[in-house]
Design a protein around this motif. Structure first.
Motif, PDB file in Angstrom:
ATOM      1  N   ARG A  99     -10.704 -48.161  18.483  1.00 15.40           N
ATOM      2  CA  ARG A  99     -11.682 -47.632  17.534  1.00 15.40           C
ATOM      3  C   ARG A  99     -11.853 -48.653  16.415  1.00 15.40           C
ATOM      4  O   ARG A  99     -10.866 -49.037  15.779  1.00 15.40           O
ATOM      5  CB  ARG A  99     -11.231 -46.296  16.946  1.00 15.40           C
ATOM      6  N   LYS A 101     -14.090 -49.198  12.978  1.00 15.32           N
ATOM      7  CA  LYS A 101     -15.054 -48.674  12.015  1.00 15.32           C
ATOM      8  C   LYS A 101     -15.383 -49.775  11.014  1.00 15.32           C
ATOM      9  O   LYS A 101     -14.568 -50.157  10.174  1.00 15.32           O
ATOM     10  CB  LYS A 101     -14.484 -47.457  11.274  1.00 15.32           C
ATOM     11  N   MET A 107     -18.833 -45.889  14.026  1.00 15.68           N
ATOM     12  CA  MET A 107     -17.598 -46.334  14.641  1.00 15.68           C
ATOM     13  C   MET A 107     -17.838 -46.763  16.086  1.00 15.68           C
ATOM     14  O   MET A 107     -18.548 -46.097  16.841  1.00 15.68           O
ATOM     15  CB  MET A 107     -16.541 -45.220  14.603  1.00 15.68           C
ATOM     16  N   VAL A 109     -16.206 -47.136  19.699  1.00 11.88           N
ATOM     17  CA  VAL A 109     -15.103 -46.527  20.437  1.00 11.88           C
ATOM     18  C   VAL A 109     -15.155 -47.019  21.875  1.00 11.88           C
ATOM     19  O   VAL A 109     -16.170 -46.863  22.554  1.00 11.88           O
ATOM     20  CB  VAL A 109     -15.176 -44.984  20.404  1.00 11.88           C
ATOM     21  N   ASN A 126     -20.615 -52.104  19.874  1.00  5.31           N
ATOM     22  CA  ASN A 126     -19.683 -51.504  20.817  1.00  5.31           C
ATOM     23  C   ASN A 126     -19.506 -52.404  22.038  1.00  5.31           C
ATOM     24  O   ASN A 126     -18.417 -52.513  22.605  1.00  5.31           O
ATOM     25  CB  ASN A 126     -20.200 -50.130  21.260  1.00  5.31           C
ATOM     26  N   ASP A 147      -6.562 -48.909  16.175  1.00  3.60           N
ATOM     27  CA  ASP A 147      -7.556 -48.409  15.230  1.00  3.60           C
ATOM     28  C   ASP A 147      -7.730 -49.453  14.134  1.00  3.60           C
ATOM     29  O   ASP A 147      -6.753 -50.032  13.652  1.00  3.60           O
ATOM     30  CB  ASP A 147      -7.093 -47.089  14.606  1.00  3.60           C
TER      31      ASP A 147
END
Length: 426
Positions: A99, A101, A107, A109, A126, A147
């Motif tokens: 993930r 952000k 975000m 993913v 992405n 993350d």
């Protein structure tokens, strides 16, 4: 590994300034960055909560100094990493999901169980995250979930390669989180190019990613793109009495992908006439002998763009020789010649789709009025819109900055530092 709250306290107390200075060069810059890092850590806490294993990573934007649109035809370039960068705070997770952000964006993913090309993600960040993970895995390196929150001050569409900085940043996270930092900078750059070409859908060359990943001043010869020859060029612009300026002319890069692609396509069409894939494989003398037939088959613009390639490819060698020999006046002369070649032959100073919008050309005209015979100026990066580059004598810096900012807005002229490190853990 440090607890998030403890890390914020350490940054605020200046305990990490020495580490920041290694990346950002001066004490003043390190202090400015401390505030930025604290702000990013607070973003992470808000989105992902407190963690005990948070780490910081950075990847710089780049400035192309010599060789404009030469890399994708296996030519030479002169480039440098700059002090504008993309920064990440990241922490591993055990969910097999990445993930990311980025401040101001949705975000990203990516489920690591499926790293196949997703056409729905083409032209979206992405796809870059997925492509970096896919590229690491395809080359036999470890990947895993993490993350991250990121923030970048590399201007999007500026010719400073914000996308390359983001790609290299994701690769740097994977490198240090799962591979102990053992993946070399050249490989990270090659994976970043793969991510952009295959997953993102943009047929870019390798220069942007390489300059971001390696850092410092570098000359790169892409004759064998799988094994590019990278050579550090040691010189200090400050000692030459000039500043390196990048001027954001505020032109939009939207809807220009096909214009960028056309440069590469047309250059390669000329190469195909000789049964080759790229212009670097062509004998220049044979090219000139066959111009009548080439222009009939592929058009005049393809011929002109090939001429630009041959000239700018050789010019990089001369620029490096001038710098290493301490002949900065000769270097400035070559920079202006490169700019003229981009304008007349490569034709990437304005878009044929929007002939009334020519901010890059206007920026060059203003630069010429102030710097002719004293400094140097050229289109920067992909061209068509975005930025120009100027080497400005220190005594003219305030005059130049005021003049271009009067036209393009306050803050549009960036006076840059060259940072010694590429993609790195901070």
């Amino acid at each position: 590994m440090s607890n998030l709250y403890k890390t914020i306290e350490e940054i605020q107390n200046g305990e990490l300034n020495a580490r920041l200075k290694k990346v950002y060069i001066t004490n003043e810059e390190a202090e400015k960055q401390a505030e930025r890092y604290v702000s990013l850590a607070k973003d992470f806490e808000e989105i992902f909560g407190n963690r005990d294993d948070i780490r910081f990573f950075s990847a710089p934007g780049r400035t192309e100094v010599g060789g404009n649109h030469t890399d994708h035809n296996h030519g030479r370039v002169l480039a440098a990493g700059i002090n504008l960068d993309a920064v990440a705070i990241a922490s591993k997770n055990d969910e097999n999901i990445v993930r990311v952000k980025s401040r101001g964006y949705n975000m990203d993913v990516v489920d690591l169980s499926d790293l196949s090309v997703n056409e729905a993600d083409t032209d979206h960040s992405n796809a870059l995250v997925r492509g970096m993970c896919d590229g690491f895995q395809k080359r036999g390196y470890k990947i895993g979930g993490f993350d991250a929150c990121t923030v970048s001050n590399v201007l999007s569409g500026s010719g400073l390669s914000s996308s390359a900085a983001f790609e290299v940043l994701v690769g740097t996270c994977l490198n240090y989180l799962y591979n102990d930092g053992k993946v070399d900078a050249v490989t990270v750059a090659q994976i970043a190019q793969y991510a952009e070409n295959v997953h993102f859908g943009k047929p870019c060359g390798l220069m942007d990613q390489m300059a971001s990943s390696v850092g410092g001043f570098i000359t790169i010869d892409f004759k064998d793109p799988e094994n590019p020859v990278i050579d550090k060029v040691d010189f200090d612009f400050a000692s030459c009495g000039h500043a390196l300026c990048i001027v954001d002319t505020k032109g939009s890069h939207s809807d220009l992908t096909d214009e960028y692609a056309a440069i590469r396509t047309e250059m390669e069409s000329v190469a195909s006439y000789f049964g080759k894939k790229v212009l670097r494989e062509i004998d220049e003398a044979e090219f000139y002998k066959n111009i009548p037939e080439i222009r009939e088959k592929f058009g005049d613009r393809a011929v002109l763009r090939a001429i630009h390639f041959f000239c700018d490819n050789d010019r990089v060698v001369s620029e490096v020789e001038a710098l290493r020999g301490g002949d900065f006046d000769e270097f400035k002369k070559l920079v202006c010649e490169s700019g003229a070649s981009s304008y007349m032959y490569n034709q990437n100073v304005y878009s044929v789709k929007k002939p009334l919008e020519q901010p890059v050309a206007l920026g060059l005209a203003i630069s010429e009025q102030i710097l002719k015979g004293k400094g140097a100026y050229r289109v920067h990066g992909g061209g068509f819109a975005g930025t120009i580059q100027a080497f400005v004598p220190n005594e003219l810096l305030s005059t130049y900055k005021n003049a271009v900012e009067a036209v393009f807005g306050e803050g549009s002229c960036y006076v840059l530092l060259i940072r010694p490190l590429g993609g790195t853990e901070v």
